[in-house]
Design an enzyme around this catalytic site. Structure first.
Site, PDB file in Angstrom:
ATOM      1  N   ASP A  94       0.794  -1.220   0.000  1.00 14.08           N
ATOM      2  CA  ASP A  94       0.000   0.000   0.000  1.00 14.08           C
ATOM      3  C   ASP A  94       0.829   1.274   0.000  1.00 14.08           C
ATOM      4  OD1 ASP A  94      -2.542   1.450   0.452  1.00 14.08           O
ATOM      5  OD2 ASP A  94      -1.662   1.872   2.399  1.00 14.08           O
ATOM      6  N   ASP A 126       4.525   0.609   4.316  1.00 13.07           N
ATOM      7  CA  ASP A 126       4.473  -0.673   5.029  1.00 13.07           C
ATOM      8  C   ASP A 126       4.220  -1.815   4.042  1.00 13.07           C
ATOM      9  OD1 ASP A 126       1.883  -0.292   4.292  1.00 13.07           O
ATOM     10  OD2 ASP A 126       1.087  -0.037   6.315  1.00 13.07           O
ATOM     11  N   TYR A 153      -7.450   2.253   9.262  1.00 10.10           N
ATOM     12  CA  TYR A 153      -6.639   2.671   8.120  1.00 10.10           C
ATOM     13  C   TYR A 153      -7.467   3.223   6.967  1.00 10.10           C
ATOM     14  CZ  TYR A 153      -2.857   1.106  10.845  1.00 10.10           C
ATOM     15  OH  TYR A 153      -1.966   1.004  11.874  1.00 10.10           O
ATOM     16  N   GLU A 161       5.224   9.924   3.824  1.00 14.06           N
ATOM     17  CA  GLU A 161       4.865   8.583   3.342  1.00 14.06           C
ATOM     18  C   GLU A 161       4.195   8.654   1.977  1.00 14.06           C
ATOM     19  OE1 GLU A 161       2.532   6.176   6.049  1.00 14.06           O
ATOM     20  OE2 GLU A 161       3.053   4.362   4.941  1.00 14.06           O
TER      21      GLU A 161
END
Ligand SMILES: *[C@@H]1O[C@H](CO)[C@@H](O)[C@H](O)[C@H]1NC(C)=O
Ligand SMILES: *[C@@H]1O[C@H](CO)[C@@H](O)[C@H](O)[C@H]1NC(C)=O
Ligand SMILES: *[C@@H]1O[C@H](CO)[C@@H](O)[C@H](O)[C@H]1NC(C)=O
Ligand SMILES: *[C@@H]1O[C@H](CO)[C@@H](O)[C@H](O)[C@H]1NC(C)=O
Length: 524
Positions: free
Chosen positions: A103, A106, A254, A497
């Site tokens: 994704d 991670d 999430y 990220e």
């Protein structure tokens, strides 16, 4: 030459006529092939124009992040620091779920945003495939798309079962290791008739329906298999209506979904494009439209909300004509709302959104700020190109007119900001330009290939004050704060990220800008 050449006799003239006829026939065939054999007004793209090197270069960079994120047994791997990983994913259910993409920083495979990534990538290829091809990126894009759709096909083993997640985020986040070195358990999560998940099933249907169009001529068998899965998943999504966030509350941490109505309309719109089956068009223009479309109210296009995308996609039908029907009146509300979306984006429009930084970047949220401006600019590029392709001179925002050139200016401004034209003088696309983030929040990029660390001792690489040893090429990081500052720190996941769905929208945006005169293609 005089007399002699002019009086070529019967057969000379005849030969010229025959040659002209052959050339004309060839042109007709080429044009027909380009526009498919549809019976509606198809976009007829002009020459794509010259390559704009800046955007061509940026697109080549952006595309590479899909390779960085690939799970499974890699084929023809171009990323030196990546290798095979996730090779046992799916075994618990006797399925091969090894492919697909991680994704973000991670190693989770979250089906909901992954399917959205595939839908947007398909859309980009369908509209701008010719332009991607001018810079040699079309095949790579199709390959990355198939890497996801192969996974999605396997994740859908029977009509009403869809695996929507590989890995447990709690377990996954206890580790900081290279994907190649993963040892933690990677449990599977499914939706089914007792725990349905309308938005994730519908988004997966949208991904497969749009991808079926991408592979229609190059791989007809694969394409019809995708379409079969798409139809089944749409029926499952529609018949068993419940949000996956309600059925499986763990997913809220999430990718919490704020509703499934948008995905139902989005999936039906893609299925209409893929099949020409009027039932899907009636689905969006009828009661479901009334219930879910939120006509008149612009929204932000994202992995959670597909309304703005649906409005632009359906406005395509009213620009170019709907397959198998001349009546597109039910689509007017969608097109009007698409215009409202574009009007909100144009900085000097009477209805301009105030969600903007001082130097003009659309800015909506602190987390992953760049997702909204980039996704919005992609939609604006599409709308502008629908206008250009149909010679539609203007849109009107509260009485003020705007041309395709005005829209283009906005589109370019967002792309240029991302690529370095910003107060930080920094490119937020990793690997592009002289200055870009060095501490991207990405496990694989942060750990040297030869490190012997595993799950928990690997956190030393997160804490390390050295820049990443590997470049996560193509990563589009979260991006700047509202005050336009950016903290280049590895633990700053809010800003540092990247994600695969960010890549999908930046690839879409850059593909629209790759050539000087862009035009969409015909695809349904
Ligand atoms: C249906 O899905 C739920 C949620 O993932 C799961 O707990 C349940 O075991 C599944 N049902 C079957 C029959 O597998
Ligand atoms: C998830 O979204 C729903 C619907 O918008 C909301 O009620 C819920 O509080 C959200 N959950 C979390 C953890 O944010
Ligand atoms: C990273 O940030 C998180 C959340 O703010 C914090 O819990 C964690 O301890 C930080 N980790 C490191 C290695 O600094
Ligand atoms: C910019 O905004 C961030 C987040 O709100 C804040 O932490 C930071 O201090 C601000 N920087 C400046 C220079 O004002």
């Amino acid at each position: 030459m005089g007399e002699k050449s002019r009086s070529g006799g019967c057969c000379g003239w005849f030969l010229v006529l025959v040659i002209l006829a052959v050339i004309a026939a060839a042109i007709v065939i080429v044009v027909k092939k380009k526009s498919g054999n549809s019976d509606h007004v198809a976009p007829v793209p002009g020459p794509p124009g010259a390559v704009v090197q800046k955007y061509g270069d940026a697109l080549k960079v952006a595309m590479q992040f899909f390779d960085v994120q690939k799970s499974g047994k890699l084929v023809d791997n171009k990323i030196s620091w990546r290798g095979d990983s996730g090779l046992k994913d799916g075994t618990e259910a006797k399925l091969d779920l090894t492919k697909g993409m991680y994704d973000a920083g991670d190693h989770m495979k979250f089906g909901f945003p992954m399917a959205f990534t595939a839908t947007v990538l398909s859309w980009t290829i369908l509209e701008y495939g010719d332009q991607m091809d001018t810079v040699g990126q079309l095949e790579a894009a199709k390959d990355s798309l198939m890497w996801i759709t192969d996974y999605l096909i396997n994740a859908h083993p029977s009509e009403n079962v869809l695996y929507i997640q590989v890995g447990d985020p709690e377990e996954d986040h206890k580790c900081w290791e290279r994907p190649e070195a993963m040892t933690e358990k990677r449990p599977l999560t499914q939706i089914n008739t007792s725990s349905p998940g309308t938005e994730v099933a519908a988004e997966t249907a949208a991904a497969m329906a749009s991808a079926s169009l991408v592979f229609k001529t190059s791989d007809p068998k694969y394409s019809s298999n995708l379409l079969k899965h798409a139809k089944q998943l749409f029926t499952f999504a529609d018949k068993y209506r419940e949000s996956y966030s309600v059925s499986i509350p763990e997913v809220q941490t999430y990718y919490n979904s704020t509703g499934y109505g948008d995905e139902l309309l989005w999936a039906a719109s893609w299925l209409f494009h893929a099949t020409g089956d009027r039932t899907y068009l009636d689905y969006v223009t009828g009661q479901n439209g009334e219930d879910f479309a939120n006509w008149g109210s612009p929204t932000w296009f994202s992995w959670d909300n597909k309304l703005a995308g649906t409005q632009v996609l359906l406005s395509r039908l009213s620009f170019f004509g709907a397959k198998g029907t001349s009546d597109t009146s039910g689509l007017n509300s969608y097109r009007k709302t698409a215009v409202a979306v574009i009007c909100g984006l144009l900085p000097d429009s009477p209805t301009a959104t105030k969600s903007r930084t001082d130097s003009g970047l659309v800015w909506v949220s602190q987390w992953n700020a760049l997702q909204h401006p980039v996704a919005s600019a992609f939609l604006a590029a599409l709308y502008r190109d629908y206008m250009l392709t149909t010679r539609t001179p203007k849109i009107t925002c509260d009485g003020k007119s705007y041309t395709p050139a005005d829209i283009h200016k906005f589109v370019k401004s967002q792309a240029d900001y991302v690529l370095g034209d910003n107060p930080m003088k920094m490119s937020y696309l990793v690997g592009y330009g002289d200055k870009y983030p060095q501490y991207v929040h990405h496990r694989g990029a942060s750990i040297p290939v030869d490190a012997k660390t595993g799950c928990s001792d690997g956190f030393k690489w997160l804490k390390s004050t050295h820049p990443n040893p590997n470049v996560a090429t193509g990563a589009l990081v979260g991006g700047p704060f509202l005050n336009e500052s950016y903290v280049d720190s590895r633990n700053n996941s809010m800003q540092a990220e990247p994600s695969t769905y960010n890549s999908a929208v930046i690839v879409g945006l850059l593909s629209s800008l790759v050539t000087t005169s862009s035009a969409v293609q015909s695809f349904s």
